[in-house]
Design a protein around this motif. Sequence first.
Motif, short mmCIF file in Angstrom:
data_model
loop_
_atom_site.label_atom_id
_atom_site.label_comp_id
_atom_site.label_asym_id
_atom_site.label_seq_id
_atom_site.Cartn_x
_atom_site.Cartn_y
_atom_site.Cartn_z
N THR A 1 87.25 19.64 21.32
CA THR A 1 88.60 19.36 21.82
C THR A 1 88.89 17.86 21.82
O THR A 1 89.57 17.35 22.71
CB THR A 1 88.85 19.97 23.21
OG1 THR A 1 88.13 21.19 23.36
CG2 THR A 1 90.34 20.27 23.40
N ILE A 2 88.38 17.14 20.83
CA ILE A 2 88.74 15.72 20.68
C ILE A 2 90.15 15.65 20.10
O ILE A 2 90.40 16.14 19.00
CB ILE A 2 87.73 14.99 19.77
CG1 ILE A 2 86.39 14.87 20.49
CG2 ILE A 2 88.26 13.62 19.35
CD1 ILE A 2 85.32 14.18 19.68
N ARG A 3 91.07 15.01 20.84
CA ARG A 3 92.47 14.96 20.41
C ARG A 3 92.99 13.54 20.25
O ARG A 3 94.15 13.35 19.87
CB ARG A 3 93.35 15.72 21.41
CG ARG A 3 92.99 17.19 21.54
CD ARG A 3 94.03 17.94 22.35
NE ARG A 3 94.18 17.35 23.68
CZ ARG A 3 95.21 17.61 24.48
NH1 ARG A 3 96.19 18.41 24.08
NH2 ARG A 3 95.26 17.07 25.67
N ASP B 1 89.41 10.00 23.37
CA ASP B 1 88.46 11.11 23.53
C ASP B 1 87.18 10.85 22.73
O ASP B 1 86.07 11.09 23.21
CB ASP B 1 89.08 12.42 23.04
CG ASP B 1 90.11 13.00 23.98
OD1 ASP B 1 90.15 12.59 25.15
OD2 ASP B 1 90.87 13.89 23.53
N ALA B 2 87.35 10.36 21.51
CA ALA B 2 86.20 10.09 20.65
C ALA B 2 85.31 9.01 21.26
O ALA B 2 84.08 9.14 21.30
CB ALA B 2 86.67 9.69 19.26
N SER C 1 87.47 18.67 16.54
CA SER C 1 88.85 18.57 17.00
C SER C 1 89.60 19.87 16.70
O SER C 1 89.30 20.56 15.73
CB SER C 1 89.56 17.39 16.31
OG SER C 1 89.60 17.56 14.91
N TYR D 1 94.07 17.98 13.27
CA TYR D 1 93.67 16.74 12.61
C TYR D 1 94.82 15.73 12.56
O TYR D 1 95.95 16.09 12.22
CB TYR D 1 93.18 16.97 11.18
CG TYR D 1 92.73 15.67 10.53
CD1 TYR D 1 91.55 15.08 10.93
CD2 TYR D 1 93.54 15.01 9.60
CE1 TYR D 1 91.16 13.86 10.40
CE2 TYR D 1 93.14 13.79 9.07
CZ TYR D 1 91.94 13.23 9.48
OH TYR D 1 91.56 12.02 8.98
N VAL E 1 92.69 10.15 14.70
CA VAL E 1 91.42 10.71 15.19
C VAL E 1 90.34 10.56 14.12
O VAL E 1 89.20 10.18 14.42
CB VAL E 1 91.60 12.18 15.59
CG1 VAL E 1 90.24 12.86 15.80
CG2 VAL E 1 92.41 12.29 16.87
N CYS F 1 86.86 8.29 14.69
CA CYS F 1 85.50 8.85 14.59
C CYS F 1 84.71 8.17 13.48
O CYS F 1 83.51 7.89 13.64
CB CYS F 1 85.57 10.36 14.36
SG CYS F 1 86.15 11.29 15.80
N LEU G 1 82.55 14.12 12.46
CA LEU G 1 83.66 14.92 12.98
C LEU G 1 83.87 16.17 12.14
O LEU G 1 83.84 16.11 10.90
CB LEU G 1 84.94 14.09 12.96
CG LEU G 1 86.24 14.81 13.37
CD1 LEU G 1 86.21 15.19 14.85
CD2 LEU G 1 87.46 13.95 13.05
N PRO H 1 86.95 18.26 11.72
CA PRO H 1 88.36 18.32 12.07
C PRO H 1 88.91 19.74 11.96
O PRO H 1 88.54 20.49 11.06
CB PRO H 1 89.05 17.42 11.01
CG PRO H 1 87.92 16.75 10.25
CD PRO H 1 86.75 17.65 10.40
#
Length: 214
Positions: free
Chosen positions: A75-77, A81-82, A95, A98, A102, A106, A113, A115
């Motif tokens: 749930t990296i948005r 977050d990263a 994520s 994409y 983001v 990363c 990542l 995505p």
Amino acid sequence: MALNQDKLTALDVMRDAPVIPVIVLHDVAHAVPLARALVAGGIRMLEVTLRTPQALQCIELIAKEVPEAVAGAGTIRSAADAQASLLAGAKFGVSPGYTSAVGKACRDLGLPLLPGVATGSEIMNAQEDGYQQLKFFPAMQAGGLPMLKAWQGPFGDVTFCPTGGIHAGNAVEFLALSNVACVGGSWIVPTDAIQQGDWARIEQLAREATQLSR
């Protein structure tokens, strides 16, 4: 198999086991025993989703206390977050969609990542930024097996991890596709088992997941 976590790639994450567990933790006390149960069952790539206030602390605990596990952040948005995930000890990120922001964050952080994509245009955007290993999400709602089969032609150079609606009953069908390296799912980390501390059950579910053919 020995794994250099400092030189991890997205493909390493996808190829380590047939299933990447999608983990939601509400209690930090569950993080370490859950990770140990999954590792004992043969699953070491662990996606801890950033859906709860405790998630980053859980990632940090797993990274420190269970070195055999590879803690990842789901749930990296955003770039923030990263950054927070990396500081907590995450070795990879996932994520739900994409954006180039983001993807760039990363890449700049050296955080592998996966995505999330659900359309051809999103795949092309991710590929333009250098991403070839992608999460198909939400898999069942976005077209499931027929969509992945349709993408084999125009996107034959892409490897997918379908997530969303995948379970023990349909995982093998997805894993049989040539463009699928693994699946993501929460069925090996049931909420009731986590709440009850039934780590033996989770270990058994993980062990069964490792036997899925691909």
